[in-house]
Design a protein around this motif. Structure first.
Motif, PDB file in Angstrom:
ATOM      1  N   SER A 119     -54.952  33.934  60.488  1.00 25.08           N
ATOM      2  CA  SER A 119     -54.365  35.023  61.275  1.00 25.08           C
ATOM      3  C   SER A 119     -54.437  34.627  62.731  1.00 25.08           C
ATOM      4  N   GLY A 120     -53.504  35.069  63.534  1.00 27.64           N
ATOM      5  CA  GLY A 120     -53.538  34.754  64.955  1.00 27.64           C
ATOM      6  C   GLY A 120     -52.239  35.105  65.621  1.00 27.64           C
ATOM      7  N   LEU A 121     -52.070  34.583  66.839  1.00 30.14           N
ATOM      8  CA  LEU A 121     -50.860  34.900  67.596  1.00 30.14           C
ATOM      9  C   LEU A 121     -49.664  34.170  67.021  1.00 30.14           C
ATOM     10  N   PRO A 122     -48.539  34.842  66.862  1.00 32.31           N
ATOM     11  CA  PRO A 122     -47.336  34.145  66.428  1.00 32.31           C
ATOM     12  C   PRO A 122     -46.882  33.161  67.505  1.00 32.31           C
ATOM     13  N   VAL A 123     -46.432  31.980  67.091  1.00 28.74           N
ATOM     14  CA  VAL A 123     -45.969  30.978  68.047  1.00 28.74           C
ATOM     15  C   VAL A 123     -44.685  31.479  68.709  1.00 28.74           C
ATOM     16  N   GLY A 124     -44.609  31.339  70.024  1.00 26.64           N
ATOM     17  CA  GLY A 124     -43.440  31.845  70.748  1.00 26.64           C
ATOM     18  C   GLY A 124     -43.614  33.296  71.142  1.00 26.64           C
ATOM     19  N   GLY A 125     -44.754  33.880  70.772  1.00 24.49           N
ATOM     20  CA  GLY A 125     -44.994  35.284  71.102  1.00 24.49           C
ATOM     21  C   GLY A 125     -45.557  35.432  72.505  1.00 24.49           C
ATOM     22  N   ASP A 126     -45.952  36.628  72.836  1.00 28.42           N
ATOM     23  CA  ASP A 126     -46.388  36.955  74.183  1.00 28.42           C
ATOM     24  C   ASP A 126     -47.725  37.675  74.035  1.00 28.42           C
ATOM     25  N   LEU A 127     -48.767  37.192  74.730  1.00 27.40           N
ATOM     26  CA  LEU A 127     -50.099  37.764  74.595  1.00 27.40           C
ATOM     27  C   LEU A 127     -50.082  39.263  74.864  1.00 27.40           C
ATOM     28  N   GLU A 128     -49.285  39.646  75.881  1.00 29.29           N
ATOM     29  CA  GLU A 128     -49.217  41.032  76.307  1.00 29.29           C
ATOM     30  C   GLU A 128     -48.784  41.966  75.172  1.00 29.29           C
ATOM     31  N   ASP A 141     -49.131  38.700  51.949  1.00 33.67           N
ATOM     32  CA  ASP A 141     -48.654  39.335  53.182  1.00 33.67           C
ATOM     33  C   ASP A 141     -49.836  39.840  53.999  1.00 33.67           C
ATOM     34  N   PRO A 142     -49.795  39.685  55.343  1.00 26.06           N
ATOM     35  CA  PRO A 142     -50.917  40.130  56.181  1.00 26.06           C
ATOM     36  C   PRO A 142     -50.875  41.640  56.433  1.00 26.06           C
ATOM     37  N   ASN A 143     -50.905  42.419  55.329  1.00 23.25           N
ATOM     38  CA  ASN A 143     -50.973  43.882  55.459  1.00 23.25           C
ATOM     39  C   ASN A 143     -52.093  44.408  54.556  1.00 23.25           C
ATOM     40  N   ILE A 144     -52.253  45.713  54.472  1.00 27.39           N
ATOM     41  CA  ILE A 144     -53.389  46.273  53.720  1.00 27.39           C
ATOM     42  C   ILE A 144     -53.389  45.800  52.271  1.00 27.39           C
ATOM     43  N   GLU A 145     -52.209  45.855  51.620  1.00 30.98           N
ATOM     44  CA  GLU A 145     -52.129  45.479  50.204  1.00 30.98           C
ATOM     45  C   GLU A 145     -52.452  44.000  50.021  1.00 30.98           C
ATOM     46  N   GLY A 146     -51.906  43.174  50.935  1.00 34.59           N
ATOM     47  CA  GLY A 146     -52.158  41.734  50.847  1.00 34.59           C
ATOM     48  C   GLY A 146     -53.627  41.414  51.058  1.00 34.59           C
ATOM     49  N   GLU A 147     -54.256  42.107  52.029  1.00 39.37           N
ATOM     50  CA  GLU A 147     -55.686  41.892  52.306  1.00 39.37           C
ATOM     51  C   GLU A 147     -56.529  42.273  51.093  1.00 39.37           C
ATOM     52  N   ALA A 148     -56.187  43.424  50.477  1.00 37.77           N
ATOM     53  CA  ALA A 148     -56.947  43.885  49.305  1.00 37.77           C
ATOM     54  C   ALA A 148     -56.836  42.869  48.181  1.00 37.77           C
ATOM     55  N   THR A 149     -55.625  42.342  47.986  1.00 35.24           N
ATOM     56  CA  THR A 149     -55.405  41.377  46.913  1.00 35.24           C
ATOM     57  C   THR A 149     -56.133  40.068  47.214  1.00 35.24           C
ATOM     58  N   VAL A 165     -55.457  44.071  66.726  1.00 38.16           N
ATOM     59  CA  VAL A 165     -56.010  43.457  65.516  1.00 38.16           C
ATOM     60  C   VAL A 165     -55.652  41.971  65.475  1.00 38.16           C
ATOM     61  N   THR A 166     -54.381  41.664  65.761  1.00 39.20           N
ATOM     62  CA  THR A 166     -53.939  40.265  65.743  1.00 39.20           C
ATOM     63  C   THR A 166     -54.686  39.460  66.804  1.00 39.20           C
ATOM     64  N   LEU A 167     -54.804  40.050  67.997  1.00 43.14           N
ATOM     65  CA  LEU A 167     -55.487  39.358  69.086  1.00 43.14           C
ATOM     66  C   LEU A 167     -56.966  39.155  68.741  1.00 43.14           C
ATOM     67  N   GLY A 168     -57.566  40.157  68.112  1.00 41.38           N
ATOM     68  CA  GLY A 168     -58.953  40.046  67.662  1.00 41.38           C
ATOM     69  C   GLY A 168     -59.120  38.910  66.663  1.00 41.38           C
TER      70      GLY A 168
END
Lengths: 200, 200
Positions: free
Chosen positions: B174-183, B146-154, B188-191
């Motif tokens: 990691s990146g923008l979800p498809v169908g999402g909106d840049l705004e 999972d793309p959260n703190i616990e998942g990153e640590a693991t 963090v995701t945008l970075g």
């Protein structure tokens, strides 16, 4: 591998999805919870379901859910047998009991008049209510239906049906919810609150 | 009348309230639904729960849920046995299967490293993963946590643990979800999306 789970897990997810208020994601979460839960927890859930189906009946007098018929409320000599509060569903009884303001009896209609869903007066538990009102004992009927279109229609119907019987027929007050904010009250509620204003 | 329901109904409400994602109101709604539901529906739910508890096991190889061990994925000769995708929970396998992009094997950790909840590497299904990597067959391990703190640590932990083995270790983009909106993308995701940019 198919895009559904193996037989037993998918059947459990489907069974939970069929319950009100549980979607496919929630059902999946519950299924995996039960899968890794101790045997006792799953057993307790199974026992609770089968116990309710075996033991719980509807009271022959008021239509409330109970394990004995007549139900404890109808049988309780300390309650006021001269007042009957008419509600849509058994769970409404619990809501009114929680107010600790009411000591009379109840009558469960089993729904409200709803032409869209093909529910008319004949589908409601009204004949038994009329039977109960034939005794001299009942002095007041409180119509405590949901404050929505169906509840209003049912209140109007029952009010017309019962008024010739010479029994006092009342309904719950409409107005502002306690703890609410005037600014956020909708116009209809605020209008009802004005209409039903009392001396301060 | 007490301010709780009669025995059996209250026990059913309590049993449902104990499940994840179901609150007291939802449990009450489900209990009344089951009460008035046909016997068959309640029976189907009971059977589904007991069937899952009896039949469903965890695969000895990958830790997925299954009715036979090893599970159908591990036994499938048409799948690519040179790639293992590491996930936190069995339900993540279903999410990845739904993409129809992956034909390799899986390994379920049974959670992620979470010091707050006292879950360390020793609580995860890591030794079996190392056993599986001892064969020459596996060329790549995809860390799909999972793309959260616990998942990153693991992910960081496993990446360090596995890199000396000479196997390619990758992680999901990691990146923008498809169908999402840049705004509406968080910084963090945008970075991450900028960092992982590709030639168009």
């Amino acid at each position: 591998m198919a895009l559904a789970y193996d037989g037993a897990i998918q059947r459990l997810i489907d069974a939970f999805s069929a319950l009100p208020g549980i979607g496919p994601k929630g059902a999946q979460r519950i299924a995996f919870h039960l899968l890794s839960a101790p045997e006792d927890e799953a057993r307790a859930l199974i026992d609770a379901i089968s116990e309710v189906k075996q033991k719980v009946r509807f009271c022959d007098v008021c239509g409330n859910v109970c394990e004995t018929s007549p139900c404890p409320v109808c049988m309780d000599p300390r309650r006021d047998h001269t007042v009957i509060c008419v509600v849509e569903e058994p769970k409404d009884i619990m809501s009114i009991e929680r107010t600790r303001e009411y000591r009379g009896l109840y009558h469960v209609l089993g729904g409200a008049i709803n032409p869209m869903a093909n529910v008319g007066p004949a589908d409601l538990n009204i004949p038994k209510l009329l039977d109960r009102l034939k005794t001299d004992e009942v002095k007041e009927v409180i119509l405590a239906l949901d404050p929505n279109i169906e509840g209003e229609a049912t209140t109007t119907y029952l009010s017309r049906l019962l008024s010739p019987l010479g029994i006092r027929v009342t309904r719950l007050a409409s107005g502002l919810p306690v703890g609410g904010d005037l600014e956020y009250a909708d116009e209809v509620t605020l209008g009802r609150a004005l209409e039903g204003r009392r001396d301060a």
